[in-house]
Design an enzyme around this catalytic site. Sequence first.
Site, PDB file in Angstrom:
ATOM      1  N   ARG A 143     -12.544  -7.924  -1.963  1.00 43.17           N
ATOM      2  CA  ARG A 143     -11.621  -7.647  -0.675  1.00 43.17           C
ATOM      3  C   ARG A 143     -12.619  -8.472   0.900  1.00 43.17           C
ATOM      4  O   ARG A 143     -11.746  -9.873   1.296  1.00 43.17           O
ATOM      5  CB  ARG A 143     -11.119  -6.793  -0.659  1.00 43.17           C
ATOM      6  CG  ARG A 143      -9.978  -6.903  -1.078  1.00 43.17           C
ATOM      7  CD  ARG A 143      -8.838  -5.486  -1.453  1.00 43.17           C
ATOM      8  NE  ARG A 143      -8.184  -5.230  -0.510  1.00 43.17           N
ATOM      9  CZ  ARG A 143      -8.113  -4.320   0.065  1.00 43.17           C
ATOM     10  NH1 ARG A 143      -8.671  -2.881  -1.117  1.00 43.17           N
ATOM     11  NH2 ARG A 143      -7.220  -3.750   1.235  1.00 43.17           N
ATOM     12  N   ARG A 161      -7.854   5.856   1.490  1.00 43.57           N
ATOM     13  CA  ARG A 161      -6.548   5.443   1.678  1.00 43.57           C
ATOM     14  C   ARG A 161      -5.572   6.068   0.907  1.00 43.57           C
ATOM     15  O   ARG A 161      -6.070   5.442  -0.128  1.00 43.57           O
ATOM     16  CB  ARG A 161      -6.353   4.102   2.686  1.00 43.57           C
ATOM     17  CG  ARG A 161      -5.066   3.130   2.442  1.00 43.57           C
ATOM     18  CD  ARG A 161      -5.358   2.108   3.016  1.00 43.57           C
ATOM     19  NE  ARG A 161      -4.832   1.015   1.843  1.00 43.57           N
ATOM     20  CZ  ARG A 161      -4.632  -0.523   2.942  1.00 43.57           C
ATOM     21  NH1 ARG A 161      -4.416  -0.103   3.883  1.00 43.57           N
ATOM     22  NH2 ARG A 161      -4.833  -0.972   2.282  1.00 43.57           N
ATOM     23  N   ARG A 220      -4.549 -16.162   5.554  1.00 47.16           N
ATOM     24  CA  ARG A 220      -5.277 -15.912   5.585  1.00 47.16           C
ATOM     25  C   ARG A 220      -6.718 -16.833   4.588  1.00 47.16           C
ATOM     26  O   ARG A 220      -7.271 -16.480   4.640  1.00 47.16           O
ATOM     27  CB  ARG A 220      -5.295 -14.846   4.550  1.00 47.16           C
ATOM     28  CG  ARG A 220      -5.144 -13.384   4.349  1.00 47.16           C
ATOM     29  CD  ARG A 220      -4.740 -12.062   2.962  1.00 47.16           C
ATOM     30  NE  ARG A 220      -5.304 -11.270   3.141  1.00 47.16           N
ATOM     31  CZ  ARG A 220      -5.508 -10.398   3.100  1.00 47.16           C
ATOM     32  NH1 ARG A 220      -3.418  -9.843   3.265  1.00 47.16           N
ATOM     33  NH2 ARG A 220      -5.604  -9.428   2.898  1.00 47.16           N
ATOM     34  N   ARG A 231      -4.465   2.894  -3.576  1.00 45.97           N
ATOM     35  CA  ARG A 231      -3.555   1.516  -4.661  1.00 45.97           C
ATOM     36  C   ARG A 231      -4.642   1.333  -5.003  1.00 45.97           C
ATOM     37  O   ARG A 231      -6.102   1.514  -5.145  1.00 45.97           O
ATOM     38  CB  ARG A 231      -4.169   0.494  -3.222  1.00 45.97           C
ATOM     39  CG  ARG A 231      -2.612  -0.091  -3.037  1.00 45.97           C
ATOM     40  CD  ARG A 231      -2.512  -0.766  -1.388  1.00 45.97           C
ATOM     41  NE  ARG A 231      -2.985  -1.787  -1.489  1.00 45.97           N
ATOM     42  CZ  ARG A 231      -3.210  -2.511  -0.472  1.00 45.97           C
ATOM     43  NH1 ARG A 231      -2.568  -2.367   0.434  1.00 45.97           N
ATOM     44  NH2 ARG A 231      -4.257  -3.757  -0.286  1.00 45.97           N
TER      45      ARG A 231
HETATM   46  P1  ADP Z   1      -5.455  -5.808   3.343  1.00 52.04           P
HETATM   47  O1  ADP Z   1      -5.246  -6.376   4.402  1.00 52.04           O
HETATM   48  O2  ADP Z   1      -5.795  -4.745   2.845  1.00 52.04           O
HETATM   49  O3  ADP Z   1      -6.016  -6.377   1.965  1.00 52.04           O
HETATM   50  P2  ADP Z   1      -3.006  -6.730   2.080  1.00 52.04           P
HETATM   51  O4  ADP Z   1      -1.642  -5.515   1.722  1.00 52.04           O
HETATM   52  O5  ADP Z   1      -1.821  -7.791   3.092  1.00 52.04           O
HETATM   53  O6  ADP Z   1      -4.610  -5.664   1.799  1.00 52.04           O
HETATM   54  O7  ADP Z   1      -3.135  -7.807   1.454  1.00 52.04           O
HETATM   55  C1  ADP Z   1      -3.802  -7.192   0.008  1.00 52.04           C
HETATM   56  C2  ADP Z   1      -2.672  -8.599  -1.674  1.00 52.04           C
HETATM   57  O8  ADP Z   1      -2.427  -8.976  -1.674  1.00 52.04           O
HETATM   58  C3  ADP Z   1      -4.547  -9.185  -0.914  1.00 52.04           C
HETATM   59  O9  ADP Z   1      -5.843  -8.646  -1.371  1.00 52.04           O
HETATM   60  C4  ADP Z   1      -5.067 -10.673  -1.618  1.00 52.04           C
HETATM   61  O10 ADP Z   1      -5.085 -10.234  -3.285  1.00 52.04           O
HETATM   62  C5  ADP Z   1      -3.200 -10.630  -1.717  1.00 52.04           C
HETATM   63  N1  ADP Z   1      -2.296 -11.263  -0.130  1.00 52.04           N
HETATM   64  C6  ADP Z   1      -1.885 -10.882   0.709  1.00 52.04           C
HETATM   65  N2  ADP Z   1      -1.489 -11.642   1.436  1.00 52.04           N
HETATM   66  C7  ADP Z   1      -1.833 -12.615   1.196  1.00 52.04           C
HETATM   67  C8  ADP Z   1      -1.933 -14.265   1.638  1.00 52.04           C
HETATM   68  N3  ADP Z   1      -1.538 -14.001   3.205  1.00 52.04           N
HETATM   69  N4  ADP Z   1      -2.521 -15.193   1.167  1.00 52.04           N
HETATM   70  C9  ADP Z   1      -2.912 -14.554  -0.039  1.00 52.04           C
HETATM   71  N5  ADP Z   1      -3.265 -13.334  -0.594  1.00 52.04           N
HETATM   72  C10 ADP Z   1      -2.991 -12.866  -0.136  1.00 52.04           C
END
Ligand code: ADP
Length: 215
Positions: free
Chosen positions: A168, A125, A86, A157
Amino acid sequence: MYLVILGAPGAGKGTQVEGLKDKLGLVHIATGDLLREAVRERTLLGQRAEKFITQGRLVPDDIVLELLEDKIGKEKDGFILDGFPRNLFQGRKLDEILSRENRKLDLVLNLDVKESVIIERLGTRLVCSSCDRTYNQENSAASGNTCPVCGASFFQRDDDKPEIIKERLKTYLEHTRPLINYYRKKGILHNVGGAQSPVEITREILNFLNKKENT
Ligand code: ADP
């Protein structure tokens, strides 16, 4: 095959992986799901991660890597990573973890969806409280507001509330989008337009993979 699926929050990464993983025989690794599970179970990691998730910010790299490094190491028969990397640091780290065992990423799929569509999707959602599958208003109503797969109830959520969605998206633009260029330069990026239906997108990806295999 080692795949990454990139895209803004709400671009449909999880939905696509659900449609692809069995056909491709790959394991789905979703950092968001792993983190939410750690929060639910009140593990030390989960407790540290919780406030970042609810604020729509990235969880610090050391927490995410602790959760993920072993898993990536173990899954030798191929995986689709969803939600990781990310940021560029995580992208470089992933290359490093794979290269330790002479492995490398084969392909990065980038789901390209307009911001207005994303805001609309995330705001409406619903998520299954048991299996984390996501539903939109239409298909959740059609299933009588319980998960057709496991029967549990839906909830929204906390991070799908409007002000957190904004945060986000900001986090995505600032930290995650630069990965598109990182992978483009490596020659492994494939863009997929998000205007089509989920089933059509899955079909397009499978067609692309077929062609790639035959060249
Ligand atoms: P979306 O892609 O819909 O934002 P995710 O379920 O992938 O949802 O992620 C939800 C939250 O989890 C993110 O907003 C972040 O806070 C955290 N998160 C997920 N993956 C990572 C990552 N690789 N690094 C840092 N934070 C993460």
